[in-house]
Design a protein around this motif. Structure first.
Motif, PDB file in Angstrom:
ATOM      1  N   GLN A   1       0.639  -0.949   0.083  1.00  0.00           N
ATOM      2  CA  GLN A   1      -0.049  -0.021  -0.027  1.00  0.00           C
ATOM      3  C   GLN A   1       0.929   1.362  -0.115  1.00  0.00           C
ATOM      4  N   GLN A   2       0.350   2.359  -0.589  1.00  0.00           N
ATOM      5  CA  GLN A   2       1.276   3.516  -0.723  1.00  0.00           C
ATOM      6  C   GLN A   2       0.370   4.700   0.001  1.00  0.00           C
ATOM      7  N   ARG A   3       1.220   5.205   0.765  1.00  0.00           N
ATOM      8  CA  ARG A   3       0.487   6.523   1.381  1.00  0.00           C
ATOM      9  C   ARG A   3       0.551   7.940   0.740  1.00  0.00           C
ATOM     10  N   TYR A   4      -0.324   8.771   0.923  1.00  0.00           N
ATOM     11  CA  TYR A   4      -0.286   9.993   0.303  1.00  0.00           C
ATOM     12  C   TYR A   4      -0.919  10.838   1.193  1.00  0.00           C
ATOM     13  N   SER A   5      -0.323  12.355   0.954  1.00  0.00           N
ATOM     14  CA  SER A   5      -0.870  13.254   2.021  1.00  0.00           C
ATOM     15  C   SER A   5      -1.228  14.723   0.913  1.00  0.00           C
ATOM     16  N   LEU A   6      -2.260  15.346   1.288  1.00  0.00           N
ATOM     17  CA  LEU A   6      -2.667  16.559   0.473  1.00  0.00           C
ATOM     18  C   LEU A   6      -2.436  17.493   1.355  1.00  0.00           C
ATOM     19  N   VAL A   7      -1.413  18.707   1.130  1.00  0.00           N
ATOM     20  CA  VAL A   7      -0.643  19.335   2.007  1.00  0.00           C
ATOM     21  C   VAL A   7      -1.277  20.697   1.659  1.00  0.00           C
ATOM     22  N   GLU A   8      -1.612  22.025   2.427  1.00  0.00           N
ATOM     23  CA  GLU A   8      -1.294  23.379   2.039  1.00  0.00           C
ATOM     24  C   GLU A   8      -0.042  23.809   2.888  1.00  0.00           C
ATOM     25  N   LEU A   9       0.520  24.528   1.880  1.00  0.00           N
ATOM     26  CA  LEU A   9       1.807  25.272   2.242  1.00  0.00           C
ATOM     27  C   LEU A   9       1.758  26.839   2.222  1.00  0.00           C
ATOM     28  N   LYS A  10       2.581  27.384   2.984  1.00  0.00           N
ATOM     29  CA  LYS A  10       2.765  28.728   2.811  1.00  0.00           C
ATOM     30  C   LYS A  10       4.081  29.189   3.194  1.00  0.00           C
ATOM     31  N   PRO A  11       4.768  29.491   1.998  1.00  0.00           N
ATOM     32  CA  PRO A  11       6.200  29.975   2.299  1.00  0.00           C
ATOM     33  C   PRO A  11       6.517  31.407   2.696  1.00  0.00           C
ATOM     34  N   THR A  12       7.325  31.464   3.810  1.00  0.00           N
ATOM     35  CA  THR A  12       7.429  33.113   4.017  1.00  0.00           C
ATOM     36  C   THR A  12       8.592  33.720   3.337  1.00  0.00           C
ATOM     37  N   THR A  13       9.302  32.814   2.619  1.00  0.00           N
ATOM     38  CA  THR A  13      10.471  33.433   1.873  1.00  0.00           C
ATOM     39  C   THR A  13      10.221  32.689   0.415  1.00  0.00           C
TER      40      THR A  13
END
Length: 260
Positions: free
Chosen positions: A154-166
């Protein structure tokens, strides 16, 4: 393998006398580059021709990244917006599909070695010291897929929200690789086994990274603005297949793709 370019995904999201915001499809360069010297289509020229006036690039998205791109329509607005970007006072939000299960939240504080741009940095000297770089992230959902890769069935995946400050070059892609959760479809920093799986499974090739919103002060009125971009159809196709449509913000939905 080249990212599949869907120019039907190109959209004007917002326009007034001083700024214009577009949705840039994955696979489209922002402007001409010596790295892709045979490319003939660029977001700058398409936007200019569509609205009938010159545009001033304020920031950039990688060719493989889709989503929100902001232009100024005059040099003074370009200068004022450029100052906001350089002072890191603009809030940038991205969505990414990553390998593995990420933590609920996190701050990636990892300096990155300077990567010179052949055009933008033509007259700059090389910088050998790493530059500070910070990216906040929040996990929106986890999922698994029954598919064998290596020793795992089985393969695991994530949906991620990202906020770079640089705003370092390839910052999000390099940071996610740094914490061992590379973005799916990233041919430079990612995992080729998972990239190939998605290509074969979905019949499409792209980097699953999208710029979804910008919050900034209007360069003339000073009013705080928040502009959102829906996800490109190819991105939504992957999320639909992974049963992750429920986890994305409402502004990122496309009515042409429905959850399972």
């Amino acid at each position: 393998m080249q990212t599949q370019l869907d120019l039907n995904a190109f959209k004007i999201l917002y326009q007034d006398e001083h700024i214009v915001a577009i949705h840039k499809p994955a696979g489209l360069l922002v402007h001409r580059s010596s790295i892709d010297k045979y490319e003939t289509q660029f977001a700058v020229q398409i936007t200019r021709d569509l609205i009938g006036q010159p545009v001033f690039p304020i920031h950039r998205l990688d060719k493989a990244t889709s989503g929100l791109l902001l232009f100024a329509l005059d040099s003074n607005s370009a200068r004022l917006l450029g100052e906001q970007f350089s002072q890191h006072s603009i809030t940038k939000t991205y969505l990414a599909l990553c390998r593995g299960w990420t933590n609920p939240t996190g701050l990636i504080d990892h300096p990155l070695k300077y990567q010179k741009d052949k055009i933008a940095d033509k007259y700059k000297q090389d910088q050998s010291l790493p530059q500070s770089a910070e990216t906040f992230y929040e996990t929106l959902a986890h999922t698994t897929v029954d598919h064998s890769i290596g020793q795992f069935d089985q393969q695991r995946y994530s949906l991620v929200e990202l906020k770079p400050t640089t705003g370092r070059k390839h910052q999000i892609r390099r940071h996610m690789n740094h914490i061992s959760h590379p973005i799916i479809g990233d041919v430079k920093y990612g995992d080729r086994h998972h990239n190939h799986f998605f290509n074969d499974w979905l019949g499409q090739h792209r980097l699953y990274l999208a710029a979804t919103s910008l919050r900034f002060n209007h360069p003339v009125s000073g009013k705080e603005m928040s502009i959102h971009a829906p996800l490109e159809h190819s991105f939504l196709t992957a999320l639909n297949a992974l049963n992750l449509m429920h986890a994305i913000p409402e502004s990122s939905h496309d009515s042409n793709v429905k959850p399972n």
